[in-house]
Design an enzyme around this catalytic site. Structure first.
Site, PDB file in Angstrom:
ATOM      1  N   HIS A 268     -14.863 -15.442  18.852  1.00  0.00           N
ATOM      2  CA  HIS A 268     -13.367 -15.179  19.162  1.00  0.00           C
ATOM      3  C   HIS A 268     -12.734 -16.387  19.820  1.00  0.00           C
ATOM      4  O   HIS A 268     -12.636 -17.258  19.538  1.00  0.00           O
ATOM      5  CB  HIS A 268     -13.585 -13.719  19.932  1.00  0.00           C
ATOM      6  CG  HIS A 268     -12.307 -13.002  19.970  1.00  0.00           C
ATOM      7  ND1 HIS A 268     -11.141 -13.303  19.694  1.00  0.00           N
ATOM      8  CD2 HIS A 268     -12.247 -12.018  21.042  1.00  0.00           C
ATOM      9  CE1 HIS A 268     -10.236 -12.679  20.143  1.00  0.00           C
ATOM     10  NE2 HIS A 268     -10.948 -11.743  20.856  1.00  0.00           N
ATOM     11  N   HIS A 307      -9.867 -16.030   9.086  1.00  0.00           N
ATOM     12  CA  HIS A 307      -9.394 -15.053  10.233  1.00  0.00           C
ATOM     13  C   HIS A 307      -9.429 -13.693   9.574  1.00  0.00           C
ATOM     14  O   HIS A 307      -9.393 -13.645   8.248  1.00  0.00           O
ATOM     15  CB  HIS A 307      -8.011 -15.317  10.320  1.00  0.00           C
ATOM     16  CG  HIS A 307      -7.487 -14.815  11.701  1.00  0.00           C
ATOM     17  ND1 HIS A 307      -7.112 -13.556  11.580  1.00  0.00           N
ATOM     18  CD2 HIS A 307      -7.471 -15.068  13.002  1.00  0.00           C
ATOM     19  CE1 HIS A 307      -6.750 -13.215  12.898  1.00  0.00           C
ATOM     20  NE2 HIS A 307      -7.082 -14.045  13.824  1.00  0.00           N
ATOM     21  N   ASP A 363      -7.483 -21.729  16.419  1.00  0.00           N
ATOM     22  CA  ASP A 363      -8.344 -22.428  17.178  1.00  0.00           C
ATOM     23  C   ASP A 363      -8.810 -23.882  16.818  1.00  0.00           C
ATOM     24  O   ASP A 363      -9.260 -24.582  17.225  1.00  0.00           O
ATOM     25  CB  ASP A 363      -9.715 -21.609  17.325  1.00  0.00           C
ATOM     26  CG  ASP A 363      -9.384 -20.417  18.500  1.00  0.00           C
ATOM     27  OD1 ASP A 363      -9.046 -20.540  19.416  1.00  0.00           O
ATOM     28  OD2 ASP A 363     -10.087 -19.424  17.946  1.00  0.00           O
TER      29      ASP A 363
END
Ligand code: ACO
Length: 442
Positions: A268, A307, A363
């Site tokens: 995460h 994701h 990210d």
């Protein structure tokens, strides 16, 4: 008009049931009535990791993962990233509407009023080991705030909720900056309420001996955009943690601490740290094909790819990739970007990633920017937690006001031993040698 219902036949009994459909969903509780025997508990839906279960209704964030759409309160993320500021976006997320000039000024005043923290917090920050991860410090200090504000337990009081929301959004950057300064063995800088939200945070992090620290405006704006992009993301792991913990009616500091804990994990909020470590390990463009081969073989994952909801480009990833070049104009290019671009190029042509719809997520590029801006990798998840605080608080307030919500308590499918009976020690065989022994190794 087609009928908004589902007809279910239980082939064990031949009985039919009509299950209502609303909002393209069915209620799991409607399946309770489907029983094989009169005394069984009825059917439950089994959904480990909640991959296809909605646990709430929400008006905050909309995502269409197939189309790569993200909106806060209806406003596209691209517009907010370009035109808004983090504090304005936080207002939008928490209150549901964009503020006018007067309300924005009041909001800004009300947040900056709460940037200081109690002096005792410094003392227990000192109790951590010299190399304590700032995320661990953040989990603890946010949780500890509940002991400073016992009024926060009045969760059904609107004014109290508003006050805790302002306190948390105001104080989290201070706690985060101090956690970093501690890691570096540097004295804590007090908040400067003359600066913007991001500018004040940069000053608390990086001011050394200068009397008049001024954040670089490009980096200040870049950090603010990153804060906008991370402000909310509907029912992700940490938001789900906040909601689940808050459903016990605990105070918001404890619930937000649970969110920070969830965000700490490498799948995460820790993913951008993992991306940078991965890029450093790969080391050069020539090693990229070999690395891709390893990931495909299941030896590690291509961090920053994939994701749960986006089966397309994560729209935040696109904005961050563009932002990276603006940051590099000031900081110089981070050489890891070339490795990242090559990984992205090869992965997006590779059948393994294409067929699984694995695209770069938020990210993939954020860590590269953070690193170029001088943030150590340990601070990356902290940089995520700061803006996400407004999202968590909006989700918390929504939960508290929702008459349909109760304490979160999922069901399980018990697959353990049948009833058995205690026997004296001397008569027992080695646990693992027993016929009925299960293979769980704890
Ligand atoms: N690299 C290689 N293979 C992957 C990756 C990846 N990054 N992500 C998923 N896969 C593969 C899985 O091995 C699986 O393959 P299989 O069907 O052959 O078994 C398939 O794609 C589906 O993956 P799941 O793990 O079932 O997908 P899930 O939705 O559970 O996971 C997650 C989503 C955790 C984000 C995953 O893609 C991942 O681990 N990515 C890397 C970590 C990461 O970047 N996390 C940040 C997420 S964004 C955020 O939190 C802000």
């Amino acid at each position: 008009m087609p009928k908004e219902s589902l007809t279910v036949t239980d082939n064990r009994t031949g009985k039919q049931y009509e299950i209502a459909i609303s909002n393209d969903s069915i209620r799991a509780a409607d399946f309770k009535q489907i029983r094989f025997k009169a005394d069984d508990q009825g059917l439950v839906t089994y959904d480990p990791a909640l991959t296809n279960t909605a646990t709430c209704t929400s008006r905050i964030t909309y995502i269409d993962g197939n189309k790569g759409i993200l909106r806060y309160r209806g406003y596209p993320i691209e517009e907010l990233a370009e035109k808004s500021t983090y504090l304005e976006t936080a207002y939008l997320i928490v209150k549901g509407e964009l503020p006018d000039a007067r309300h924005l000024a009041m909001w800004r005043h009300n947040i900056t009023l709460h940037t200081m923290v109690h002096e005792n917090i410094k003392k227990f920050m000192d109790g951590f080991r010299y190399d304590a991860h700032p995320m661990g410090i953040l989990v603890s200090t946010i949780g500890a705030l509940s002991t400073f504000y016992p009024d926060a337990k009045n969760i059904h009081d609107l004014e109290s909720r508003r006050l805790q929301t302002r306190r948390l959004i105001g104080k989290v950057p201070t706690l985060a900056a101090w956690a970093y300064r501690r890691l570096r063995g540097l004295p804590f800088n007090l908040p400067d309420n003359e600066l913007s939200y991001a500018g004040n945070f940069l000053k608390m992090l990086f001011r050394m001996t200068e009397r008049d620290y001024k954040p670089n405006p490009v980096l200040e704006r870049a950090l603010d955009v990153l804060f906008v992009l991370h402000a909310d993301h509907e029912q992700n792991c940490s938001t789900n943690a906040v909601r689940a913990v808050a459903s016990s009616q605990v105070d918001p500091y404890s619930a937000v601490a649970a969110g920070v804990a969830a965000l700490y994990g490498p799948l995460h909020g820790g993913a951008n740290e993992a991306v940078v470590r991965m890029l450093q390990e790969i080391g050069s463009i020539e090693h990229v094909p070999e690395a891709i081969k390893r990931f495909k073989a299941g030896d590690g994952r291509l961090m920053g790819f994939g994701h749960r909801v986006y089966r397309n480009y994560d729209p935040r990833g696109k904005i961050i990739k563009k932002l990276a070049y603006e940051v590099f104009e000031v900081t110089g290019k981070n050489p890891l970007i070339d490795i990242a671009l090559e990984l992205e190029r090869i992965a997006l042509e590779d059948e393994y990633f294409v067929s699984r719809k694995l695209y770069p997520n938020v990210d993939f590029y954020s860590g590269i920017i953070y690193q170029a801006m001088g943030f150590p990798v340990e601070l990356f998840p902290v940089l995520f937690a700061i803006p996400r605080t407004s999202g968590w608080l909006a989700q918390w307030a929504e939960l508290v006001r929702d008459p349909e919500q109760k304490i979160t308590r999922p069901r399980q499918l018990y697959v353990g031993s049948e009833e058995r009976h205690w026997s004296p020690l001397e008569g027992r065989s080695e646990p693992e040698m027993r016929e009925e022994a299960v293979s769980d190794k704890i």
